[in-house]
Structure formats: C-alpha cells, structure tokens
Design a protein around this motif. Structure first.
Motif, mmCIF file in Angstrom:
data_model
loop_
_atom_site.group_PDB
_atom_site.id
_atom_site.type_symbol
_atom_site.label_atom_id
_atom_site.label_comp_id
_atom_site.label_asym_id
_atom_site.label_seq_id
_atom_site.Cartn_x
_atom_site.Cartn_y
_atom_site.Cartn_z
ATOM 1 N N GLU A 153 50.704 35.243 38.587
ATOM 2 C CA GLU A 153 50.889 35.904 39.717
ATOM 3 C C GLU A 153 49.876 37.214 39.740
ATOM 4 N N ARG A 154 49.734 37.750 38.671
ATOM 5 C CA ARG A 154 49.109 39.099 38.306
ATOM 6 C C ARG A 154 47.575 38.335 38.517
ATOM 7 N N ALA A 155 47.059 37.528 37.717
ATOM 8 C CA ALA A 155 45.798 37.116 37.881
ATOM 9 C C ALA A 155 45.488 36.661 39.384
ATOM 10 N N ARG A 156 46.540 36.234 40.094
ATOM 11 C CA ARG A 156 46.107 35.679 41.548
ATOM 12 C C ARG A 156 45.833 36.901 42.534
ATOM 13 N N ALA A 157 46.660 38.039 42.214
ATOM 14 C CA ALA A 157 46.475 39.260 42.702
ATOM 15 C C ALA A 157 45.268 39.849 42.543
ATOM 16 N N ALA A 158 44.685 39.687 41.335
ATOM 17 C CA ALA A 158 43.388 40.092 41.062
ATOM 18 C C ALA A 158 42.242 39.425 42.015
ATOM 19 N N LEU A 159 42.409 38.120 42.261
ATOM 20 C CA LEU A 159 41.579 37.289 42.797
ATOM 21 C C LEU A 159 41.694 37.865 44.227
ATOM 22 N N ASP A 160 42.820 37.880 44.726
ATOM 23 C CA ASP A 160 42.864 38.293 45.886
ATOM 24 C C ASP A 160 42.427 39.647 46.434
ATOM 25 N N GLN A 161 42.412 40.360 45.424
ATOM 26 C CA GLN A 161 41.688 42.033 45.635
ATOM 27 C C GLN A 161 40.102 41.740 45.953
ATOM 28 N N VAL A 162 39.445 40.646 45.299
ATOM 29 C CA VAL A 162 38.121 40.483 45.305
ATOM 30 C C VAL A 162 37.716 39.265 46.433
ATOM 31 N N GLY A 163 38.635 39.014 47.228
ATOM 32 C CA GLY A 163 38.460 37.817 48.068
ATOM 33 C C GLY A 163 38.664 36.710 47.780
ATOM 34 N N LEU A 164 38.970 36.340 46.715
ATOM 35 C CA LEU A 164 38.944 34.920 46.182
ATOM 36 C C LEU A 164 40.261 34.189 46.133
ATOM 37 N N ALA A 165 41.442 34.517 46.601
ATOM 38 C CA ALA A 165 42.691 34.044 46.349
ATOM 39 C C ALA A 165 42.513 32.658 46.798
ATOM 40 N N ASP A 166 42.039 32.226 47.669
ATOM 41 C CA ASP A 166 42.000 31.014 48.396
ATOM 42 C C ASP A 166 41.177 29.738 47.503
ATOM 43 N N THR A 190 28.971 40.145 47.805
ATOM 44 C CA THR A 190 29.597 40.306 46.522
ATOM 45 C C THR A 190 29.190 41.733 46.227
ATOM 46 N N GLU A 191 28.145 42.472 46.481
ATOM 47 C CA GLU A 191 27.939 43.650 46.391
ATOM 48 C C GLU A 191 28.902 44.683 46.793
ATOM 49 N N ARG A 192 29.042 44.538 47.727
ATOM 50 C CA ARG A 192 30.124 45.384 48.644
ATOM 51 C C ARG A 192 31.422 45.013 47.799
ATOM 52 N N ALA A 193 31.923 43.890 47.341
ATOM 53 C CA ALA A 193 33.159 43.841 46.568
ATOM 54 C C ALA A 193 32.854 44.375 45.087
ATOM 55 N N ILE A 194 32.041 44.439 44.689
ATOM 56 C CA ILE A 194 31.671 45.186 43.411
ATOM 57 C C ILE A 194 31.842 46.676 43.426
ATOM 58 N N VAL A 195 31.223 47.229 44.513
ATOM 59 C CA VAL A 195 31.221 48.593 44.838
ATOM 60 C C VAL A 195 32.807 48.924 45.220
ATOM 61 N N ASP A 196 33.500 48.232 45.775
ATOM 62 C CA ASP A 196 34.792 48.693 46.111
ATOM 63 C C ASP A 196 35.587 48.499 44.849
ATOM 64 N N VAL A 197 35.360 47.457 43.680
ATOM 65 C CA VAL A 197 36.029 47.567 42.768
ATOM 66 C C VAL A 197 35.733 48.888 41.907
ATOM 67 N N LEU A 198 34.505 49.127 41.737
ATOM 68 C CA LEU A 198 34.080 50.120 40.938
ATOM 69 C C LEU A 198 34.768 51.530 41.550
ATOM 70 N N ARG A 199 34.769 51.627 42.896
ATOM 71 C CA ARG A 199 35.608 52.939 43.510
ATOM 72 C C ARG A 199 36.977 52.939 43.202
ATOM 73 N N ASP A 200 37.679 51.624 43.264
ATOM 74 C CA ASP A 200 38.889 51.613 42.883
ATOM 75 C C ASP A 200 39.124 51.948 41.341
ATOM 76 N N PHE A 201 38.423 51.478 40.549
ATOM 77 C CA PHE A 201 38.594 51.872 39.077
ATOM 78 C C PHE A 201 38.416 53.558 39.157
ATOM 79 N N ARG A 202 37.639 54.181 39.634
ATOM 80 C CA ARG A 202 37.140 55.664 39.750
ATOM 81 C C ARG A 202 38.432 56.181 40.110
ATOM 82 N N ALA A 203 39.155 55.907 41.368
ATOM 83 C CA ALA A 203 40.185 56.721 41.763
ATOM 84 C C ALA A 203 41.283 56.354 41.073
#
Length: 291
Positions: free
Chosen positions: A153-166, A209-222
């Motif tokens: 479930e933790r892995a699935r939540a991470a996939l959901d965060q990058v838009g790939l849960a399906d 994907t570039e937008r997804a990467i930027v979102d992840v980077l900013r999440d890490f920074r926050a």
C-alpha cells in the motif's frame, strides 16, 4: 577528455582544497557534521586517468521544512555521473571520503535514495511497476522477507503521487520512457530517504513527466530533504534548483544559484562552448526578470 589541466575553483564560491588529513570529520573542521553530504579530497580514475580530481564539497545544512535542491552541471565527460556514483560507492575512489550527516556514507545507506539513469536499467526484467517501487523498501522490510500488504500500500501510494496508480500491475517493459522514469521517482518517494541522488532524471522525458519530477523535487524540499541532481538543461537551473555545483573534473564553483550560476563561472566550466553559453545567458536573463 583532453590533457589540459582542470579548471581552478573560483575564490569565494567553494573552499580551497585542503591537504588530506587522517581520521574522520573531527580531524577536518572544514567539513560540518550537519551537512547532508560532505565530500573530502575525492579522486576517481579510470585506467589510471583521473575522471574526478580532488573534489571537496559540503552540501548546505537543511531544516525540517526547508531542504535543498542541488544541480550538478558541467560539459559531457566532466564526471557528473561519476561523482554521484563515487558518493554511493558504485565506483571505486582512488582517494577521499564521503560522509552523510557526519558518518561514512557506507553506514548511512538506509537514509540515501538513488534514481539512476533510465538507460542503465534493464527494462525487460519481468516485474511490475508496483514491484519496482516495493524494491525501494527492502532496506526497511529486510531482504528475503515478504512484502506485506502494508508495504504494498505504501508503494501504491507513491505510484499514485506520480500519477501511475492505475498502472501498478503493468510490466515495466510495457511502460513509456516517461512512465518508467516516474516509476523510479515513486520508488524514491517510497524510500523516504533524507538524501537523494538523481542521475539525469529530466533526460528525454515528456512534458507531463518533467512536471511530475519538479513536483516531487519540491515535495522533497518542503520535507527537509537534500536532492543532488545531475542536470543538463542550463535554462532551467535557476527555476528548479537552489544550489549549483559547476564541475569539470574539478569543482569550478559551488554555492547558491543566484551567486554561483554566473556567465563567468559557466565560461570557466564549459570553456567557451557558445551554444551552451547562449542557453545559460537566456536562463540568467529569465532569472533576473521581476516576478
């Protein structure tokens, strides 16, 4: 690689190289145990030819709600990927040490995440996207132990965060290049490390994907994480990153983007390659525009 001597670090942007000293950080006061990443006197050579020479660098300390995004920038063959692989212990160091929060990097693997170059991965290996993300959790689960529902479930939540849960059950060989890159981002998210290395995550990806990467980077920074990224697109350095490390076998300059990502430092790094310098000039002009 040419035989000319490597560039000399710019005064004021990175500390002068210190003579090697024995022992750990206590014997090297120029390196702070508060730094997420301390590189001291690192040299890497292939077939006795130096690829990296006498690298000395401290990543800035971070707060719980304010991490740092650090770009490693330099020409092809400058040693950018080699530097992060040397920090991770994936290539041997001829000399030098790497510490993570004051301890040897080898002892801090549990808090280090890594996103490799997409081209270096065997995408024909018969695993699903969810399996790849769960592999990033083995350090917490334990090797040869079952991946229970909690971890899946933790892995699935991470996939959901990058838009790939399906696409969790899809074989990785059936994913597009951008989707494959997002799977590795999800694996990094699931790891919940404190220090991340990413090797050219933006290379060859689509706009989504570039937008997804930027979102992840900013999440890490926050969340107070430090992310060290090998990056090629000079035009986006001021927009995406807080700090930059300009590399050409040696560190030319390192520090905050606003004071380090300058025309003079870029010229020293790239040796006057006009196309790249034009890109840098455009990036600098955009960064100076009022917001």
């Amino acid at each position: 690689m040419t035989d000319r001597p490597p560039p000399t670090p710019t005064p004021g942007t990175v500390a002068a190289t210190q003579a090697p000293r024995p022992g750990g950080l206590a014997d090297r006061p120029e390196h702070s145990p508060e730094s997420p990443l301390s590189i001291h006197d690192v040299t890497v050579a292939y077939h006795r030819r130096p690829v990296l020479w006498d690298i000395d660098y401290d990543a800035p300390p971070v707060a719980p709600d304010s991490g740092r995004l650090i770009a490693i920038v330099g020409p092809n063959g400058a040693g950018k990927s080699t530097l992060i692989k040397a920090c991770l212990g994936l290539v041997p160091r001829a000399s030098g040490t790497v510490e993570v929060f004051g301890l040897p990097a080898e002892r801090q693997r549990a808090i280090i995440g890594y996103v490799p170059q997409r081209e270096s991965v065997d995408w024909d290996f018969p695993v699903s996207a969810l399996d790849v993300v769960a592999m990033g959790l083995y350090g917490r689960i334990g090797w040869f132990r079952p991946v229970t529902r909690r971890w899946r479930e933790r892995a699935r939540a991470a996939l959901d965060q990058v838009g790939l849960a399906d696409l969790a059950g899809r074989q990785i060989s059936q994913l597009s290049g951008g989707q494959q890159q997002r799977v590795f981002l999800a694996r990094a998210l699931a790891q919940d490390a404190r220090l991340y290395f990413m090797d050219e995550p933006f290379a060859g990806v689509d706009a989504a994907t570039e937008r997804a990467i930027v979102d992840v980077l900013r999440d890490f920074r926050a969340r107070g994480r430090t992310v060290v990224v090998v990056h090629h697109a000079l035009a986006t350095v001021p927009e995406y990153f807080d700090d930059v490390l300009l590399l050409n076998m040696r560190i030319v300059a390192a520090g905050p983007v606003e004071t380090t990502f300058t025309k003079d430092n870029l010229r020293k790094t790239y040796g006057g390659r006009l196309t790249l310098l034009d890109q840098a000039a455009q990036a600098l002009a955009l960064a100076e525009e009022p917001r």
